[in-house]
Design an enzyme around this catalytic site. Structure first.
Site, PDB file in Angstrom:
ATOM      1  N   ASP A  33       0.801  -1.141  -0.089  1.00  0.00           N
ATOM      2  CA  ASP A  33       0.023   0.023  -0.009  1.00  0.00           C
ATOM      3  C   ASP A  33       0.881   1.200  -0.031  1.00  0.00           C
ATOM      4  O   ASP A  33       1.777   1.392   0.636  1.00  0.00           O
ATOM      5  CB  ASP A  33      -0.761  -0.048   1.379  1.00  0.00           C
ATOM      6  CG  ASP A  33      -1.882   1.076   0.953  1.00  0.00           C
ATOM      7  OD1 ASP A  33      -3.295   0.497   0.881  1.00  0.00           O
ATOM      8  OD2 ASP A  33      -1.895   2.372   0.883  1.00  0.00           O
ATOM      9  N   ASN A  89     -12.966  -3.228   2.788  1.00  0.00           N
ATOM     10  CA  ASN A  89     -13.610  -1.956   2.846  1.00  0.00           C
ATOM     11  C   ASN A  89     -14.770  -2.295   1.825  1.00  0.00           C
ATOM     12  O   ASN A  89     -14.332  -2.576   0.540  1.00  0.00           O
ATOM     13  CB  ASN A  89     -13.004  -0.687   2.626  1.00  0.00           C
ATOM     14  CG  ASN A  89     -12.079  -0.562   4.006  1.00  0.00           C
ATOM     15  OD1 ASN A  89     -12.459  -1.204   5.063  1.00  0.00           O
ATOM     16  ND2 ASN A  89     -10.802   0.083   3.810  1.00  0.00           N
ATOM     17  N   GLY A  95     -16.105   2.581   3.693  1.00  0.00           N
ATOM     18  CA  GLY A  95     -14.762   3.281   3.493  1.00  0.00           C
ATOM     19  C   GLY A  95     -13.937   2.939   2.289  1.00  0.00           C
ATOM     20  O   GLY A  95     -12.623   3.216   2.428  1.00  0.00           O
ATOM     21  N   GLN A  96     -14.543   2.180   1.211  1.00  0.00           N
ATOM     22  CA  GLN A  96     -13.856   1.820  -0.063  1.00  0.00           C
ATOM     23  C   GLN A  96     -13.669   3.096  -0.780  1.00  0.00           C
ATOM     24  O   GLN A  96     -14.678   3.957  -0.962  1.00  0.00           O
ATOM     25  CB  GLN A  96     -14.724   0.899  -0.742  1.00  0.00           C
ATOM     26  CG  GLN A  96     -13.881   0.432  -1.982  1.00  0.00           C
ATOM     27  CD  GLN A  96     -14.436  -0.763  -2.704  1.00  0.00           C
ATOM     28  OE1 GLN A  96     -15.840  -0.988  -2.207  1.00  0.00           O
ATOM     29  NE2 GLN A  96     -13.919  -1.422  -3.471  1.00  0.00           N
ATOM     30  N   HIS A 102     -10.346  -5.452  -3.066  1.00  0.00           N
ATOM     31  CA  HIS A 102      -9.058  -5.779  -2.606  1.00  0.00           C
ATOM     32  C   HIS A 102      -9.135  -6.138  -1.219  1.00  0.00           C
ATOM     33  O   HIS A 102      -9.935  -5.453  -0.528  1.00  0.00           O
ATOM     34  CB  HIS A 102      -8.016  -4.458  -2.807  1.00  0.00           C
ATOM     35  CG  HIS A 102      -8.676  -3.291  -2.493  1.00  0.00           C
ATOM     36  ND1 HIS A 102      -9.450  -2.292  -3.184  1.00  0.00           N
ATOM     37  CD2 HIS A 102      -8.277  -2.584  -1.150  1.00  0.00           C
ATOM     38  CE1 HIS A 102      -9.833  -1.473  -2.430  1.00  0.00           C
ATOM     39  NE2 HIS A 102      -9.111  -1.542  -1.255  1.00  0.00           N
ATOM     40  N   HIS A 104      -7.187  -5.762   2.173  1.00  0.00           N
ATOM     41  CA  HIS A 104      -6.011  -5.123   2.837  1.00  0.00           C
ATOM     42  C   HIS A 104      -5.446  -6.491   4.030  1.00  0.00           C
ATOM     43  O   HIS A 104      -6.222  -7.051   4.549  1.00  0.00           O
ATOM     44  CB  HIS A 104      -6.404  -4.194   3.852  1.00  0.00           C
ATOM     45  CG  HIS A 104      -6.948  -2.863   3.156  1.00  0.00           C
ATOM     46  ND1 HIS A 104      -6.023  -1.799   3.131  1.00  0.00           N
ATOM     47  CD2 HIS A 104      -8.078  -2.618   2.622  1.00  0.00           C
ATOM     48  CE1 HIS A 104      -6.783  -0.841   2.414  1.00  0.00           C
ATOM     49  NE2 HIS A 104      -8.240  -1.300   2.013  1.00  0.00           N
TER      50      HIS A 104
HETATM   51  P1  5GP Z   1      -9.909   1.203   0.354  1.00  0.00           P
HETATM   52  O1  5GP Z   1      -9.979   2.504   0.763  1.00  0.00           O
HETATM   53  O2  5GP Z   1     -10.364   1.284  -1.169  1.00  0.00           O
HETATM   54  O3  5GP Z   1     -10.379   0.308   1.111  1.00  0.00           O
HETATM   55  O4  5GP Z   1      -8.291   1.071   0.212  1.00  0.00           O
HETATM   56  C1  5GP Z   1      -7.503   1.577  -0.977  1.00  0.00           C
HETATM   57  C2  5GP Z   1      -6.148   1.673  -0.559  1.00  0.00           C
HETATM   58  O5  5GP Z   1      -5.488   1.814  -1.854  1.00  0.00           O
HETATM   59  C3  5GP Z   1      -5.606   2.872   0.398  1.00  0.00           C
HETATM   60  O6  5GP Z   1      -5.209   2.039   1.443  1.00  0.00           O
HETATM   61  C4  5GP Z   1      -4.612   3.595  -0.513  1.00  0.00           C
HETATM   62  O7  5GP Z   1      -3.550   4.020   0.319  1.00  0.00           O
HETATM   63  C5  5GP Z   1      -4.427   2.590  -1.340  1.00  0.00           C
HETATM   64  N1  5GP Z   1      -3.901   3.082  -2.887  1.00  0.00           N
HETATM   65  C6  5GP Z   1      -4.330   4.191  -3.474  1.00  0.00           C
HETATM   66  N2  5GP Z   1      -3.795   4.677  -4.378  1.00  0.00           N
HETATM   67  C7  5GP Z   1      -2.723   3.942  -4.761  1.00  0.00           C
HETATM   68  C8  5GP Z   1      -1.514   3.595  -5.714  1.00  0.00           C
HETATM   69  O8  5GP Z   1      -1.674   4.519  -6.498  1.00  0.00           O
HETATM   70  N3  5GP Z   1      -0.626   2.731  -5.237  1.00  0.00           N
HETATM   71  C9  5GP Z   1      -0.750   2.038  -4.242  1.00  0.00           C
HETATM   72  N4  5GP Z   1       0.375   0.794  -3.897  1.00  0.00           N
HETATM   73  N5  5GP Z   1      -1.718   2.040  -3.215  1.00  0.00           N
HETATM   74  C10 5GP Z   1      -2.631   2.955  -3.501  1.00  0.00           C
END
Ligand code: 5GP
Ligand code: ZN
Length: 116
Positions: A33, A89, A95-96, A102, A104
């Site tokens: 991440d 999420n 919180g997505q 994906h 985490h």
């Molecule tokens: P969500 O909020 O959808 O559950 O998680 C999205 C995750 O993607 C976040 O933890 C954020 O830090 C990560 N993320 C967003 N953009 C990028 C990116 O360009 N590269 C990487 N490696 N992670 C990303």
């Protein structure tokens, strides 16, 4: 839809945006991440663009679910012998922020409950 040209994770999978891959096969990838919330923080996702966990319901390739969880479990094992946390999420209230399913996997610190 197998890929979405507007999706940041599809762009990463396509190689259009750089990322640190910790796993890659034909169906599943895992990347670190960019904004880690624990000493180890990886994102495990299907190569195919599936927007949310809820979209897995009735998905025509249920074995893909097993593959995503299998990689997440393997990484959980590799990241820490002391435990880890897997989080999905889902949707706005979940919180997505990136609409490409994906998991985490976080490790390397004490986790707390309930999550925020
Ligand atoms: P969500 O909020 O959808 O559950 O998680 C999205 C995750 O993607 C976040 O933890 C954020 O830090 C990560 N993320 C967003 N953009 C990028 C990116 O360009 N590269 C990487 N490696 N992670 C990303
Ligand atoms: Zn995508």
């Amino acid at each position: 839809m197998t890929s979405d040209s507007t999706c940041i994770f599809c762009k990463i999978i396509a190689g259009d945006i750089p990322a640190n891959f910790v796993h890659r096969d034909e169906d599943v990838v895992a990347i670190t991440d960019v904004n880690p919330q624990a000493p180890q923080h990886v994102l495990v996702m299907p190569v195919r663009h599936i927007p949310t966990f809820a979209d897995f319901v009735g998905f025509e390739k249920p074995e893909l679910i097993t593959k995503v969880f299998s990689v997440a479990g393997q990484l959980s094992r590799e990241l820490s012998a002391n435990g880890s946390r897997a989080v999905i999420n889902t949707g706005p209230e979940g919180g997505q922020t990136v609409d490409h399913l994906h998991v985490h996997v976080l490790a390397g610190r004490q986790m707390h409950w309930p999550p925020g």
